[in-house]
Motif scaffolding. Structure first.
Motif, PDB file in Angstrom:
ATOM      1  N   PRO A   1       0.818  -1.222   0.000  1.00 28.96           N
ATOM      2  CA  PRO A   1       0.000   0.000   0.000  1.00 28.96           C
ATOM      3  C   PRO A   1       0.853   1.275   0.000  1.00 28.96           C
ATOM      4  N   CYS A   2       1.526   1.523  -1.099  1.00 30.04           N
ATOM      5  CA  CYS A   2       2.393   2.705  -1.213  1.00 30.04           C
ATOM      6  C   CYS A   2       1.575   3.980  -1.318  1.00 30.04           C
ATOM      7  N   ARG A   3       2.228   5.102  -1.051  1.00 31.99           N
ATOM      8  CA  ARG A   3       1.567   6.403  -1.115  1.00 31.99           C
ATOM      9  C   ARG A   3       1.981   7.119  -2.395  1.00 31.99           C
ATOM     10  N   LYS A   4       1.050   7.869  -2.954  1.00 29.09           N
ATOM     11  CA  LYS A   4       1.303   8.539  -4.236  1.00 29.09           C
ATOM     12  C   LYS A   4       1.185  10.054  -4.108  1.00 29.09           C
ATOM     13  N   ASN A   5       2.000  10.747  -4.929  1.00 29.35           N
ATOM     14  CA  ASN A   5       1.947  12.209  -5.056  1.00 29.35           C
ATOM     15  C   ASN A   5       1.973  12.916  -3.701  1.00 29.35           C
TER      16      ASN A   5
ATOM     17  N   LEU B   1       5.858   8.655  -5.765  1.00 33.08           N
ATOM     18  CA  LEU B   1       5.619   7.364  -5.137  1.00 33.08           C
ATOM     19  C   LEU B   1       6.503   7.215  -3.901  1.00 33.08           C
ATOM     20  N   ASP B   2       5.894   6.879  -2.771  1.00 33.30           N
ATOM     21  CA  ASP B   2       6.619   6.674  -1.514  1.00 33.30           C
ATOM     22  C   ASP B   2       6.201   5.339  -0.915  1.00 33.30           C
ATOM     23  N   PRO B   3       7.109   4.719  -0.152  1.00 33.03           N
ATOM     24  CA  PRO B   3       6.783   3.451   0.501  1.00 33.03           C
ATOM     25  C   PRO B   3       5.625   3.596   1.484  1.00 33.03           C
TER      26      PRO B   3
END
Length: 125
Positions: free
Chosen positions: A47-51, A70-72
């Motif tokens: 479930p990565c985080r975007k923007n 994109l972030d972990p």
């Protein structure tokens, strides 16, 4: 005033520590001998985080800006990845020595088992 400076220093330290970490961490259920080759590959099953972006005011009055497409995920095997300005809710079960089975949730629906983290910087910092 000392407390504000200490909070800023801790937040900045956490950010810079994050920036020096690998782009992703191997999850406990993923064998160490087959790690993902890229963050994009990792995010296909995580479930990565975007923007995401944030900024922090520095001592000289300028701002440190961070922006990423994109972030972990927030929950990592050995740590939580929380950005400044972010409020996150982590549900956990009670372990013998520490919380266990950490899970990032969008809302604090179960306060009895939810940890709340929020990083912020005062406007006058």
């Amino acid at each position: 005033m000392k407390t504000k400076k200490r909070i800023i220093a801790i937040s900045a330290s956490l950010i810079f520590s994050f920036l020096t970490l690998p782009a992703f961490a191997v999850s406990p259920d993923q064998p160490d001998n087959n790690p993902p080759k890229s963050l994009e590959e990792y995010c296909k099953t995580a479930p990565c985080r975007k923007n995401h972006s944030f900024r922090l005011k520095q001592k000289d009055g300028t701002f440190f800006n961070y922006s990423s497409e994109l972030d972990p995920p927030v929950v990592q095997p050995a740590f939580l990845l929380i950005f400044p300005g972010e409020e996150v809710f982590i549900e956990a079960s009670e372990g013998k020595d520490a919380p266990q089975d950490l899970r990032h949730v969008p809302q604090n629906i179960h306060p009895e088992r939810t940890l709340v983290f929020k990083f912020s910087q005062p406007d006058d910092a």
